[in-house]
Design an enzyme around this catalytic site. Structure first.
Site, PDB file in Angstrom:
ATOM      1  N   LYS A  52       9.402  -6.798  75.874  1.00 22.18           N
ATOM      2  CA  LYS A  52       9.285  -5.404  75.446  1.00 22.18           C
ATOM      3  C   LYS A  52      10.596  -4.884  74.862  1.00 22.18           C
ATOM      4  CE  LYS A  52       7.990  -3.881  79.525  1.00 22.18           C
ATOM      5  NZ  LYS A  52       7.892  -5.078  80.395  1.00 22.18           N
ATOM      6  N   ARG A  78       4.039   2.791  84.441  1.00 18.79           N
ATOM      7  CA  ARG A  78       3.858   1.601  85.266  1.00 18.79           C
ATOM      8  C   ARG A  78       2.830   1.837  86.365  1.00 18.79           C
ATOM      9  NH1 ARG A  78       9.134  -0.729  84.019  1.00 18.79           N
ATOM     10  NH2 ARG A  78       9.328  -2.820  84.834  1.00 18.79           N
ATOM     11  N   ARG A 121      17.385 -15.300  81.385  1.00 14.82           N
ATOM     12  CA  ARG A 121      18.036 -14.008  81.199  1.00 14.82           C
ATOM     13  C   ARG A 121      19.043 -13.729  82.308  1.00 14.82           C
ATOM     14  NH1 ARG A 121      14.299  -8.725  80.799  1.00 14.82           N
ATOM     15  NH2 ARG A 121      14.339  -8.732  83.060  1.00 14.82           N
ATOM     16  N   ARG A 155      21.530  -9.442  86.088  1.00 14.19           N
ATOM     17  CA  ARG A 155      20.769  -8.388  86.764  1.00 14.19           C
ATOM     18  C   ARG A 155      20.308  -8.874  88.131  1.00 14.19           C
ATOM     19  NH1 ARG A 155      16.255  -5.760  82.889  1.00 14.19           N
ATOM     20  NH2 ARG A 155      15.198  -5.632  84.903  1.00 14.19           N
ATOM     21  N   ARG A 168       8.845  -8.018  91.674  1.00 20.60           N
ATOM     22  CA  ARG A 168       8.517  -7.251  90.456  1.00 20.60           C
ATOM     23  C   ARG A 168       7.181  -7.695  89.874  1.00 20.60           C
ATOM     24  NH1 ARG A 168      13.586  -8.621  87.424  1.00 20.60           N
ATOM     25  NH2 ARG A 168      12.591  -7.772  85.584  1.00 20.60           N
TER      26      ARG A 168
HETATM   27  P1  ADP Z   1      11.531  -5.404  83.273  1.00 17.58           P
HETATM   28  O1  ADP Z   1      12.661  -6.062  82.582  1.00 17.58           O
HETATM   29  O2  ADP Z   1      11.077  -6.109  84.492  1.00 17.58           O
HETATM   30  O3  ADP Z   1      10.430  -4.970  82.381  1.00 17.58           O
HETATM   31  P2  ADP Z   1      12.704  -2.772  83.480  1.00 17.58           P
HETATM   32  O4  ADP Z   1      14.048  -2.986  82.940  1.00 17.58           O
HETATM   33  O5  ADP Z   1      11.705  -2.056  82.653  1.00 17.58           O
HETATM   34  O6  ADP Z   1      12.106  -4.133  84.008  1.00 17.58           O
HETATM   35  O7  ADP Z   1      12.794  -2.001  84.878  1.00 17.58           O
HETATM   36  C1  ADP Z   1      13.618  -2.479  85.927  1.00 17.58           C
HETATM   37  C2  ADP Z   1      13.278  -1.772  87.221  1.00 17.58           C
HETATM   38  O8  ADP Z   1      13.418  -0.343  87.072  1.00 17.58           O
HETATM   39  C3  ADP Z   1      11.849  -1.949  87.729  1.00 17.58           C
HETATM   40  O9  ADP Z   1      11.667  -3.150  88.442  1.00 17.58           O
HETATM   41  C4  ADP Z   1      11.694  -0.710  88.619  1.00 17.58           C
HETATM   42  O10 ADP Z   1      12.370  -0.869  89.834  1.00 17.58           O
HETATM   43  C5  ADP Z   1      12.425   0.353  87.825  1.00 17.58           C
HETATM   44  N1  ADP Z   1      11.507   1.044  86.894  1.00 17.58           N
HETATM   45  C6  ADP Z   1      11.570   1.018  85.539  1.00 17.58           C
HETATM   46  N2  ADP Z   1      10.583   1.744  84.989  1.00 17.58           N
HETATM   47  C7  ADP Z   1       9.862   2.248  86.028  1.00 17.58           C
HETATM   48  C8  ADP Z   1       8.702   3.062  86.128  1.00 17.58           C
HETATM   49  N3  ADP Z   1       8.064   3.502  85.031  1.00 17.58           N
HETATM   50  N4  ADP Z   1       8.252   3.372  87.366  1.00 17.58           N
HETATM   51  C9  ADP Z   1       8.855   2.946  88.462  1.00 17.58           C
HETATM   52  N5  ADP Z   1       9.946   2.158  88.450  1.00 17.58           N
HETATM   53  C10 ADP Z   1      10.454   1.805  87.257  1.00 17.58           C
END
Ligand code: ADP
Length: 191
Positions: free
Chosen positions: A14, A89, A128, A134, A145
């Site tokens: 994404k 989400r 990554r 991270r 996750r």
């Molecule tokens: P990924 O790379 O897994 O898509 P993101 O960078 O989008 O993850 O998000 C990292 C973390 O931030 C998530 O695992 C969650 O803890 C938190 N987070 C991000 N967006 C949301 C959301 N819309 N609702 C709840 N938690 C969120």
């Protein structure tokens, strides 16, 4: 306005595709993950509140996330449109986003879901982590996750499908091929 939700599990690509799409369509990128990480590194109140939750791979509570998202939209009154990346989400977040956009005279144009197998996701995120460092990319946190994704986030798909707004795009292959597929979907909205 062109308001796009880019949907997909952790590691679906994404972030990569959003960067390309915002440049092509002149949209504002709202990545809730990036915003949370910025709060954490700037040690804001919000950052302190969420850092442990995120490090463990859990979802941040809806009330916090929705308030932050609305704030972010308000800060961009000149936007031609938005790409929502990592939001909504949960179904509650999707409902709140719809209500907020409607109150502001706009709506979600479409939702594009990047389809990627779990095997490819795990492989990509392992790579990554070597670069990003991270904490939530570590294997056990990633597992959490992915559980959150299949437990809560996946239910957002039927929500948008019922509105006739959902399109799935193959998220495995060359970045440019995926980008072309996404662009074709978006160009279809304008047509
Ligand atoms: P990924 O790379 O897994 O898509 P993101 O960078 O989008 O993850 O998000 C990292 C973390 O931030 C998530 O695992 C969650 O803890 C938190 N987070 C991000 N967006 C949301 C959301 N819309 N609702 C709840 N938690 C969120």
């Amino acid at each position: 306005m062109l308001n796009l939700v880019l949907f997909g599990p952790p590691g679906a690509g994404k972030g990569t595709q959003s960067e390309k799409l915002i440049a092509k369509y002149n949209l504002v990128h709202i990545s809730t993950g990036d915003i949370f990480r910025a709060h954490i590194s700037n040690q804001t109140e919000l950052g302190k509140q969420v850092s442990q939750i995120i490090a463990e791979g859990n979802l941040v509570p809806d009330s916090i996330t929705i308030a932050m998202l609305e704030e972010e939209i308000k800060q961009n009154p000149q936007a031609k449109g938005f790409i929502f990346d990592g939001f909504p989400r949960t179904v509650a977040q999707a409902e709140a986003l719809d209500a907020f956009l409607i109150a502001n005279g706009t709506a979600i144009t479409g939702v594009v879901a990047l389809d990627v197998t779990e095997e490819v996701l795990t492989e990509r995120i392992a790579k990554r982590q070597e670069i990003s460092g991270r904490a939530d990319d570590a294997a056990d946190k990633l597992k959490k996750r992915i559980e959150e994704y299949f437990g809560k986030t996946i239910h957002v798909l039927p929500y948008y499908e019922a509105q006739g707004k959902l399109t799935k795009v193959n998220g495995i292959g060359e970045i440019e091929t995926i980008f072309a597929d996404l662009s074709a979907v978006i160009d279809g909205y304008n047509a």
